[in-house]
Enzyme design. Structure first.
Site, PDB file in Angstrom:
ATOM      1  N   CYS C 433      -3.766   1.199 -16.949  1.00 56.69           N
ATOM      2  CA  CYS C 433      -4.097   0.076 -17.803  1.00 56.69           C
ATOM      3  C   CYS C 433      -3.440   0.159 -19.178  1.00 56.69           C
ATOM      4  O   CYS C 433      -2.921  -0.831 -19.683  1.00 56.69           O
ATOM      5  CB  CYS C 433      -5.598  -0.052 -17.928  1.00 56.69           C
ATOM      6  SG  CYS C 433      -6.409   1.454 -18.492  1.00 56.69           S
ATOM      7  N   HIS C 476     -11.048   1.341 -19.826  1.00 57.94           N
ATOM      8  CA  HIS C 476      -9.997   0.363 -19.543  1.00 57.94           C
ATOM      9  C   HIS C 476      -9.366  -0.102 -20.855  1.00 57.94           C
ATOM     10  O   HIS C 476      -9.941   0.110 -21.932  1.00 57.94           O
ATOM     11  CB  HIS C 476     -10.625  -0.828 -18.792  1.00 57.94           C
ATOM     12  CG  HIS C 476      -9.631  -1.745 -18.182  1.00 57.94           C
ATOM     13  ND1 HIS C 476      -8.639  -1.295 -17.353  1.00 57.94           N
ATOM     14  CD2 HIS C 476      -9.490  -3.101 -18.265  1.00 57.94           C
ATOM     15  CE1 HIS C 476      -7.916  -2.317 -16.966  1.00 57.94           C
ATOM     16  NE2 HIS C 476      -8.410  -3.445 -17.499  1.00 57.94           N
ATOM     17  N   ASP C 492      -5.508  -9.629 -19.180  1.00 54.60           N
ATOM     18  CA  ASP C 492      -5.509  -8.281 -18.607  1.00 54.60           C
ATOM     19  C   ASP C 492      -4.335  -8.110 -17.662  1.00 54.60           C
ATOM     20  O   ASP C 492      -4.379  -8.515 -16.509  1.00 54.60           O
ATOM     21  CB  ASP C 492      -6.812  -8.033 -17.851  1.00 54.60           C
ATOM     22  CG  ASP C 492      -6.961  -6.572 -17.464  1.00 54.60           C
ATOM     23  OD1 ASP C 492      -5.968  -5.817 -17.629  1.00 54.60           O
ATOM     24  OD2 ASP C 492      -8.056  -6.182 -17.010  1.00 54.60           O
TER      25      ASP C 492
END
Lengths: 306, 331, 690
Positions: C433, C476, C492
């Protein structure tokens, strides 16, 4: 009262009049396989008591008069050279009988005394390396004159411990002595002929007595009595473990005698003076006949749990 | 400082009087509310301090478990108050009569700890000290087992000088179970200790001061007739009564029985008139002679100034004489 | 003048050294140190191990001569110097803990007096409590309570060496169990005070997200199955793709590392000095939930979207201008707070100018390939295009790039030490991430669109009854960009390459790679597909949740609620009454604990009843029992008793004798009943005839 023993007591009661308590104690002593010490003045019926006990059960009886020059061998017996067989053979002394009356035991020398006491304890006689077993049952009644102690050898504490009980007979009361006098002269014949129980019966009873139940509460009571004598500091001669065993054994016999299959504190109290007094008193010379030590001890300990 | 010194005896006296009222002398002490004192020990205070520390730490870190632990420790501190008290209250103590001994020696002391009932008895270490004295010795009580009803602790007492003393007040204390509290009591046992003078070796001096005093020494063994002593070869002139006929028959040597007696020897031990300085020495010498006579079976009496103990022998007599010495002119 | 002495020549205490007690102490010490390997430095752990070995060799009599004092002193001085040196880097709290551990080690090596044992005990108990600073979970609580138990057993053994170990353990355990109700009562009732003063916090003990992200470094956060926080939802529960738990906003990029912008810090300081709290006016539907944050020794808190929070404890919560929640003090213990999340409300309440200034910042140099890539793409676009068009164009281009080049999501990316964005974009093309978020943010900024990286947690495991657990492996990073009136919009990029990560969590996403929790092979979370283990894990998680909620999360508010629930409105009078009640209850509990002991003292029941009856008879007849046995006493008094009472007492005497001395035949309870009956009958008769 145990039904089977009443005839014996009846017969004894006819011989020794007005002494039922002492008779029961003596019988208890015999039943619990112990030895008896009678302390009394002469002529109180010590001899007739022992004789009566012996004949009541048909036991072989002998009487040894202790004197200062009595030697152990005179009592135990000796190895005598048999000229015909050309070897030594053992000639048993008067101790080889089932009921032995050791009269005036404190007159004999300590050597003779200890020979007797050893035989009492071991129930056998060792002579020149051979051991001769004494008969079964074996019951010693020793007597001792508390007065006129001059020139005598009082039994030391350690030896007194070997007698299960000590009793005194004392003077009979008016009624009893009157009965005795009336009958005098005719008694012995009557008694000797009647033999209510056998020797085997006696041994069976002795076995039966060991089965009498003694609850923990009783054992604890005896332990409390004994430990009080040791710990309070009021007694010069505290009770030994042998003494506590003696108390239990005679309380059992006493309970059986009274027809019970278990011991109650009353039994312990009733035999206690006879069993414990001479042990607590020791060889103190100023022996008064009462029960001062044992009474004091019994008064101090509660039979019920503390 | 000086003021303190002058007050201290007064305080001590007051404390002693108060104690003798609160815990009167007895042969056996069963501890009760009246006789037990209890306070947190130094370690107990330390423990509480730790709890305070944990509370502050727990509050400052807003840490609930730390607070819980802190409260748990406080709870244990409270529970231990009971635990130590009841453990100590189960003590049931007596001491056996203390055997007399000689000055300068030690006499064995038996401390008995009785169970209060069949199941429970005091446990843990027990500190024993003389009243008002810091040094103590500790014994560890064995947890009770069946068949081991009383526990006996062997201690001893120093006997510094001759005399008859009352057994001193002693302090017993216990820190059981966790040492957070000190339970203690000052017990007074109603026991007497007789301290005999130290025996001082010297020669035996028996005086025949009694009723008839012709023979001065009297230290002979006279042939008697009471006690069989052994066989001796026959000497012409021996009584025929004494011939051991059985042995003669066996061995064909003539032997006669011999008897002896110790009864003949009697005498008096006398305290000489001496100055007070020499009194102790004289008493010590007498103590030695009393022992000597008893060992040899000599019948003796004792004259101490006006006090008079009739001749006799045996251990009881010895103790009676030694006790008289112990009690004699105590200052 | 007469002095008692011991008969045996050496004093008894020296004969029996408290060996067992000391061994127990060292055992407790060993467990403690083993559980504190994180805060305690390794060389001190080794020292502690040495001390334990020394103690064991004393116990087994391998060594009998005590260690020389000089050696130990020398070691202690060296240790103190070393610790002083290290304390500069590890901070006050950790230095103190290390100091305690070290001091215990030296004390353990040299135990000469009883005093030493006691000091060691107190220090170890304190150290045990300190363990709760670092670990507060149920498991560790159990562990430390057992350590405390061992310590108390050691103390008992020290004071009563003759007692068997089994008995000692039982004794102490009973005391602990007895103490527990008192402790709980005190805990519930004693006021929960605010901290008295600021305590030092541990640097090394911090857990959770770090305040800087360097995507080029190796991944390690995703590998921990430790709990981060829990949320209990009162309202509807957001679906997995909505579970973006915001923690911090990283706005400063130097080409490699993202961190909190210094400008932002300065702005916040200014706001604080003006006492200007960020309090946007919010409306719309909300999710409401309660969060119990695990002690992280940091100030960051957790919230969904725009969250407004109320703390339940003494630790106030500040709303930041970056929409994140911040505690006033570091979380040294669990903190629970209530949150309202306005999930439809756009994030446009802050000053655009400041946000723009901060979030258009770019590193001076580096990542030139990426820069050229963005320039190329922008060149295809009209220069006057609306920022939104620009943003959407760039996003579409990047998405294409990712899919064309087959970017992968992995927890084991290659290290990218220089120009990490370039390396990621054109070389490695695989990452997790942080790589994706970092790249996208950088690219957006290159395209002159304000963007920033947000770190936090994504996902959460839903347990029964609306409780969601969020673990460290749920960490994250995502992106926020501002290109139209909606304000900050969440993007995202990880979801483009690995939709599973968002919809089903890290474990699903990593199924093929097998790198999920690869470093902790024993973690129960790895065995989610084994039903038994999973149930066990969930059950334990539930238990742990209750623990956190009721014990760790218990605070002043909850205490007030509880007391008010129980006693109504709290007036001073009521409070003082409660205080008195508590004291009485504690006293009552203590009395209750000693009751059985007092009872036992009285011995046999039947004897008691007999003695009571005998006392009645004594009172009536005036004949004391003395020490007469039952039947003799009956004979002594029978003539003085009235008829009915005599039969009664006679039966009682006989029965008692029968029960107490004969062979046991009757059952006890029966005869006890009869005894009581006889006793009361006797009492009646005696009263009547008086």
């Amino acid at each position: 009262m145990n039904k089977s023993i009443t005839p014996v007591l009846d017969v004894l009661g006819k011989t020794i009049i007005g002494k039922s308590e002492q008779l029961k104690l003596a019988l208890t002593c015999l039943l619990s396989n112990g030895h008896l010490l009678i302390e009394d003045l002469p002529g109180m019926g010590k001899t007739s008591l022992s004789h009566a006990l012996a004949s009541a059960f048909g036991l072989a009886y002998s009487r040894i008069q202790f004197t200062s020059d009595l030697l152990p061998a005179d009592m135990l017996g000796a190895n005598i050279f048999d000229v015909q067989k050309q070897q030594f053979s053992f000639h048993p002394g008067p101790i080889f009988n089932e009921v032995v009356l050791a009269d005036e035991i404190n007159r004999a020398s300590p050597k003779t005394q200890s020979a007797l006491l050893e035989a009492m304890e071991e129930r056998q006689v060792s002579l020149d390396g051979t051991t001769h077993t004494l008969p079964q049952p074996f019951f010693v009644i020793a007597t001792q004159n508390p007065m006129h102690q001059a020139g005598t050898y009082p039994l030391p504490e350690s030896q007194l411990d070997r007698f299960l009980m000590r009793i005194t007979l004392g003077y009979p009361n008016w009624e009893a002595e009157r009965t005795m006098l009336k009958r005098s002269g005719t008694t012995s014949g009557v008694m000797a002929s009647s033999q209510p129980v056998s020797k085997q019966q006696l041994i069976a009873w002795q076995q039966e007595i060991t089965q009498v139940h003694s609850a923990n509460a009783i054992i604890d009571y005896i332990l409390r009595l004994v430990s009080y004598s040791r710990e309070s500091g009021e007694f010069a001669n505290p009770l030994s473990p042998r003494a506590s065993k003696a108390i239990l054994v005679s309380a059992r016999a006493w309970a059986w005698l009274h027809g019970r299959d278990h011991v109650i504190p009353e039994d312990v109290q009733e035999v206690f003076t006879a069993v414990a007094e001479h042990r607590l008193r020791g060889s103190a010379t100023d022996s008064d006949m009462n029960s001062q030590f044992s009474g004091k001890l019994m008064a101090a300990v509660d039979p019920l749990a503390a | 400082m000086r003021l303190k010194g002058s007050i201290k005896p007064h305080i001590d006296g007051f404390v002693k009087r108060w104690l003798s009222q609160r815990i009167p002398p007895a042969n056996r002490h069963r501890l009760t509310m009246r006789s037990i004192f209890i306070l947190p020990s130094r370690f107990g205070w330390m423990f509480l301090l730790l709890c305070v520390g944990l509370f502050i730490l727990g509050t400052n870190y807003q840490n609930n478990i730390m607070l819980l632990l802190c409260y748990l420790l406080v709870a244990i501190f409270l529970i231990n108050l009971h635990a130590s008290y009841w453990n100590f209250a189960r003590l049931d103590i007596s001491i056996d009569p203390i055997a007399s001994g000689y000055a300068g020696e030690q006499s064995p002391l038996q401390l008995r700890i009785h169970p209060t009932n069949a199941k429970q008895a005091a446990v843990g270490k027990l500190q024993i000290a003389n009243f008002n004295q810091p040094q103590s010795l500790s014994i560890d009580l064995i947890p009770q087992q069946p068949g081991n009803p009383t526990q006996v602790c062997q201690l001893s007492v120093d006997l510094p000088k001759r005399g008859v003393f009352q057994f001193p007040r002693i302090t017993l204390s216990s820190f059981y179970p966790l040492g957070l509290y000190r339970c203690w009591t000052h017990l007074d046992f109603d026991r007497e200790i007789v301290v005999y003078p130290t025996p001082l070796p010297c020669t035996l001096q028996l005086h025949q001061t009694g009723v008839d005093n012709e023979d001065a020494s009297g230290l002979t063994t006279v042939v008697g007739h009471d006690d069989f002593a052994g066989l001796t070869p026959y000497v012409v002139g021996d009584s025929l009564n004494r011939i051991a006929w059985k042995q003669v028959a066996k061995q064909q040597n003539w032997v006669s029985k011999s008897f002896d007696s110790h009864h003949a020897v009697t005498g008096w031990l006398v305290l000489p008139t001496v100055s007070t300085e020499q009194l102790e020495t004289a008493l010590s010498k007498l103590a030695f002679q009393i022992n000597q006579c008893t060992r040899e079976g000599i019948q003796f009496g004792l004259l101490l100034g006006r006090q008079r103990i009739a001749p006799a022998s045996g251990d009881q007599h010895r103790h009676a004489c030694l006790r008289a010495l112990a009690e004699f002119r105590l200052h | 003048m007469l002095a008692i002495t011991s008969q045996t020549s050496p004093p008894i205490e020296t004969q029996k050294q408290p060996r067992a007690a000391v061994l127990l102490l060292s055992m407790a010490y060993a467990i403690l140190v083993a559980s504190m390997t994180t805060p305690v430095m390794i060389w001190i752990v080794i020292l502690a191990a040495c001390a334990c070995v020394v103690r064991i060799s004393f116990y087994l009599r391998w060594q009998t001569a005590p260690l020389r004092m000089r050696t130990i002193n020398l070691l202690a001085i060296l240790g103190a110097l070393a610790l002083a040196w290290f304390s500069l880097s590890i901070g006050l709290l950790l230095s103190m803990v290390n100091l305690l551990v070290m001091a215990c080690a030296f004390k353990l090596m040299h135990i000469a007096h009883e005093k030493d044992v006691k000091q060691l005990f107190v220090t170890l108990l304190f150290l045990t409590a300190c363990g709760f600073i670092f670990q507060q979970s149920l498991v560790y609580t159990g562990l430390y309570v057992s350590v405390a138990l061992i310590l108390l057993v050691a103390l008992l053994q020290f004071n009563a060496p003759q007692q068997s170990l089994k008995h000692s353990i039982r004794y102490v355990a009973i005391q602990l169990v007895q103490g527990l109700p008192i402790a709980i009562l005190l805990f519930l009732v004693l006021p929960q005070l605010p901290p008295l003063w600021q305590m030092p916090t541990a640097k090394g003990a911090k857990t959770g997200l770090s305040d800087s992200v360097t995507p080029g470094d190796i991944a390690d956060l995703s590998q921990s199955s430790e709990l981060a926080f829990r949320a209990t939802f009162a309202s509807e529960i957001p679906s997995p793709p909505q579970r973006y738990w915001r923690v911090m906003t990283l706005e400063q990029f130097d080409g490699k590392t993202w961190q909190i912008s210094p400008t932002r810090k300065q702005v916040n300081r200014q706001y604080r000095s003006l006492n200007k709290q960020f309090s946007p006016s919010l409306a719309g539907p909300t999710w409401s939930y309660q969060v119990i944050a695990e002690p992280s020794h940091q100030r960051w808190l957790f919230g969904l979207d725009i969250a407004q929070a109320n703390s339940n404890g003494n630790n106030a919560i500040i709303q930041g201008h970056e929409y994140q929640l911040l505690a006033q003090r570091p979380l040294v213990s669990a903190l629970s707070y209530d949150v309202e999340s306005y999930y439809t409300e756009p994030l446009n309440h802050t000053l655009l100018s400041i946000d723009h200034r901060i979030n258009l910042q770019l590193p001076q140099s580096g990542n030139s390939l990426t820069q050229r890539w963005v320039e190329d793409k922008l060149a295809e676009l009209d220069a006057s295009a609306h920022p939104r068009e620009r943003a959407e164009y760039i996003l579409a281009q990047l998405r294409d790039h990712f899919s064309q080049q087959q970017f992968r999501y992995t927890l084991r990316p290659d290290p990218m030490p220089s120009d990490p964005v370039d390396r990621f974009m054109f070389d490695a093309q695989a990452g997790f991430c942080a790589h994706y978020a970092s790249t996208l943010t950088y690219i957006l900024r290159l395209a002159n669109i304000p963007a920033r990286m947000v770190t936090g947690y994504q996902g959460g495991e839903l347990q029964a009854s609306g409780v969601m657990s969020i673990y460290q492996y749920d960490a994250h990073a995502w992106v926020e960009a501002w290109y139209d009136e909606r304000g900050w919009v969440r993007i995202d990029p990880t979801a483009w390459v690995s939709p599973d990560r968002i919809d089903f969590g890290l474990e699903q996403a990593m199924r093929d790679e097998g790198s999920f929790l690869a470093d902790s092979p024993l973690s129960l979370a790895r065995f989610k597909n084994v039903a038994l283990f999973n149930n066990l894990r969930l059950w334990f998680a539930q238990l742990d949740y209750e623990w956190s909620k009721w014990v760790l999360g218990f605070d002043a508010n909850r205490q007030d609620d509880l007391l008010e629930q129980l006693f109504g409105r709290l007036t001073p009078l009521k409070l003082s009454l409660i205080g008195v009640t508590v004291v009485l209850t504690v006293g009552l509990l203590l009395a209750l604990y000693i009751m059985p002991q007092l009872r036992k003292k009285q011995g046999d029941k039947l004897t008691m009843i007999y003695q009571k009856s005998a006392d009645l008879v004594v009172e009536f007849t005036g004949t004391p029992r003395g020490h007469l046995p039952p039947s003799h006493y009956f004979q002594a008094v029978q003539d003085k008793l009235p008829n009915l009472a005599r039969t009664c007492f006679s039966e009682l005497t006989q029965r008692y004798q029968q029960h107490h001395y004969a062979r046991p035949s009757e059952t006890r309870s029966e005869s006890e009943k009869q005894f009581k009956h006889l006793h009361s009958k006797l009492k009646r008769h005696l009263q009547k005839s008086r």
